[in-house]
Write a protein that holds these residues in place. Structure first.
Motif, PDB file in Angstrom:
ATOM      1  N   PRO A 150       0.824  -1.230   0.000  1.00 38.03           N
ATOM      2  CA  PRO A 150       0.000   0.000   0.000  1.00 38.03           C
ATOM      3  C   PRO A 150       0.851   1.271   0.000  1.00 38.03           C
ATOM      4  O   PRO A 150       0.808   2.084   0.915  1.00 38.03           O
ATOM      5  CB  PRO A 150      -0.802  -0.147   1.295  1.00 38.03           C
ATOM      6  CG  PRO A 150       0.065  -0.938   2.196  1.00 38.03           C
ATOM      7  CD  PRO A 150       0.839  -1.866   1.318  1.00 38.03           C
ATOM      8  N   ASN A 151       1.661   1.433  -1.070  1.00 33.50           N
ATOM      9  CA  ASN A 151       2.544   2.591  -1.142  1.00 33.50           C
ATOM     10  C   ASN A 151       2.090   3.622  -2.165  1.00 33.50           C
ATOM     11  O   ASN A 151       2.816   4.566  -2.470  1.00 33.50           O
ATOM     12  CB  ASN A 151       3.979   2.151  -1.427  1.00 33.50           C
ATOM     13  CG  ASN A 151       4.099   1.378  -2.731  1.00 33.50           C
ATOM     14  OD1 ASN A 151       3.123   1.259  -3.473  1.00 33.50           O
ATOM     15  ND2 ASN A 151       5.282   0.857  -2.994  1.00 33.50           N
ATOM     16  N   GLY A 152       0.913   3.424  -2.766  1.00 34.36           N
ATOM     17  CA  GLY A 152       0.380   4.415  -3.687  1.00 34.36           C
ATOM     18  C   GLY A 152       0.950   4.364  -5.084  1.00 34.36           C
ATOM     19  O   GLY A 152       0.726   5.278  -5.867  1.00 34.36           O
ATOM     20  N   ASP A 153       1.710   3.318  -5.450  1.00 33.69           N
ATOM     21  CA  ASP A 153       2.291   3.246  -6.794  1.00 33.69           C
ATOM     22  C   ASP A 153       1.353   2.593  -7.814  1.00 33.69           C
ATOM     23  O   ASP A 153       1.714   2.432  -8.981  1.00 33.69           O
ATOM     24  CB  ASP A 153       3.639   2.531  -6.768  1.00 33.69           C
ATOM     25  CG  ASP A 153       3.538   1.046  -6.424  1.00 33.69           C
ATOM     26  OD1 ASP A 153       2.418   0.574  -6.106  1.00 33.69           O
ATOM     27  OD2 ASP A 153       4.573   0.360  -6.479  1.00 33.69           O
ATOM     28  N   GLY A 154       0.155   2.175  -7.398  1.00 30.14           N
ATOM     29  CA  GLY A 154      -0.807   1.574  -8.328  1.00 30.14           C
ATOM     30  C   GLY A 154      -0.630   0.084  -8.534  1.00 30.14           C
ATOM     31  O   GLY A 154      -1.371  -0.528  -9.305  1.00 30.14           O
ATOM     32  N   VAL A 155       0.342  -0.532  -7.900  1.00 31.97           N
ATOM     33  CA  VAL A 155       0.575  -1.969  -8.012  1.00 31.97           C
ATOM     34  C   VAL A 155       0.356  -2.603  -6.638  1.00 31.97           C
ATOM     35  O   VAL A 155       1.057  -2.251  -5.680  1.00 31.97           O
ATOM     36  CB  VAL A 155       2.005  -2.266  -8.519  1.00 31.97           C
ATOM     37  CG1 VAL A 155       2.247  -3.772  -8.588  1.00 31.97           C
ATOM     38  CG2 VAL A 155       2.241  -1.626  -9.871  1.00 31.97           C
ATOM     39  N   VAL A 158      -4.100  -2.414  -2.953  1.00 32.34           N
ATOM     40  CA  VAL A 158      -5.279  -2.836  -2.184  1.00 32.34           C
ATOM     41  C   VAL A 158      -5.275  -4.351  -2.088  1.00 32.34           C
ATOM     42  O   VAL A 158      -5.016  -5.052  -3.069  1.00 32.34           O
ATOM     43  CB  VAL A 158      -6.580  -2.357  -2.884  1.00 32.34           C
ATOM     44  CG1 VAL A 158      -7.804  -2.826  -2.126  1.00 32.34           C
ATOM     45  CG2 VAL A 158      -6.585  -0.852  -3.037  1.00 32.34           C
ATOM     46  N   TYR A 159      -5.557  -4.843  -0.890  1.00 35.81           N
ATOM     47  CA  TYR A 159      -5.655  -6.292  -0.671  1.00 35.81           C
ATOM     48  C   TYR A 159      -7.082  -6.707  -1.023  1.00 35.81           C
ATOM     49  O   TYR A 159      -8.008  -6.573  -0.220  1.00 35.81           O
ATOM     50  CB  TYR A 159      -5.320  -6.599   0.787  1.00 35.81           C
ATOM     51  CG  TYR A 159      -5.254  -8.095   1.080  1.00 35.81           C
ATOM     52  CD1 TYR A 159      -4.219  -8.863   0.582  1.00 35.81           C
ATOM     53  CD2 TYR A 159      -6.217  -8.710   1.865  1.00 35.81           C
ATOM     54  CE1 TYR A 159      -4.133 -10.212   0.850  1.00 35.81           C
ATOM     55  CE2 TYR A 159      -6.146 -10.064   2.137  1.00 35.81           C
ATOM     56  CZ  TYR A 159      -5.114 -10.808   1.634  1.00 35.81           C
ATOM     57  OH  TYR A 159      -5.030 -12.139   1.902  1.00 35.81           O
ATOM     58  N   LYS A 160      -7.261  -7.187  -2.288  1.00 35.50           N
ATOM     59  CA  LYS A 160      -8.603  -7.494  -2.777  1.00 35.50           C
ATOM     60  C   LYS A 160      -8.517  -8.673  -3.750  1.00 35.50           C
ATOM     61  O   LYS A 160      -7.660  -8.691  -4.626  1.00 35.50           O
ATOM     62  CB  LYS A 160      -9.191  -6.284  -3.508  1.00 35.50           C
ATOM     63  CG  LYS A 160     -10.582  -6.492  -4.044  1.00 35.50           C
ATOM     64  CD  LYS A 160     -11.086  -5.231  -4.732  1.00 35.50           C
ATOM     65  CE  LYS A 160     -12.457  -5.471  -5.328  1.00 35.50           C
ATOM     66  NZ  LYS A 160     -12.919  -4.325  -6.087  1.00 35.50           N
TER      67      LYS A 160
END
Length: 170
Positions: A150-155, A158-160
């Motif tokens: 969850p570092n905001g890099d788009g990869v 989110v744990y989903k």
């Protein structure tokens, strides 16, 4: 009381002493039927009705299908008629639909055990029936990552989980 002696020979080893008998032949074939009548004063009539009875073999219903393994992603089934002496075909697909084709293809609407029935008809009107059960297995496919960032890099932010939830209960 005046009586006649009557003897029918049905040509298959069976006989009758009735005036107008009914007889069922157990096997297909051509049978020579004979009749002997003796009057009360001793006059005898003997006659053969050669090749008068021709018993035609009944049809035999049979089929296979492909593919053998079915699931919600693979519900289209090709049916292959393997019947003998059939002139007409009537398919019933789990009370969902019908077909009159000899080798139909059918796409089932849902998973589960499906009954397929084939009724074949011989040119003389005799019928035979074959039934088979097909199991269209639900195959849940779901991917749940084992880590996330969850570092905001788009990869993997989110744990989903992702995937097809058909057939998933919990």
């Amino acid at each position: 009381d005046i009586t006649y002696d009557i003897n029918w020979d049905f040509g298959d080893g069976n006989t009758s002493d009735e005036i107008s008998p009914t007889h069922v032949y157990a096997s297909p074939g051509t049978y020579n039927v004979g009749l002997e009548i003796t009057s009360p004063i001793g006059c005898t009539y003997m006659g053969d009705l050669e090749s008068q009875v021709n018993v035609i073999p009944s049809p035999i219903a049979s089929f296979t299908f492909a593919p053998a393994m079915l699931n919600q992603f693979n519900t289209e089934v090709r049916f292959i008629d393997q019947s003998e002496r059939a002139d007409q075909w009537h398919w019933f697909f789990n009370d969902e639909d019908q077909s009159l084709f000899q080798n139909p293809t059918y796409n089932f609407l849902d998973t589960g055990v499906k009954e397929v029935t084939l009724v074949v008809t011989h040119i003389n009107g005799c019928t035979d029936t074959s039934r088979q059960l097909l199991d269209i297995v639900p195959m849940p496919t779901y991917f749940l990552p084992n880590a996330f960032s969850p570092n905001g890099d788009g990869v993997n932010d989110v744990y989903k989980g992702q995937g097809d939830l058909i057939g998933v209960r919990d």
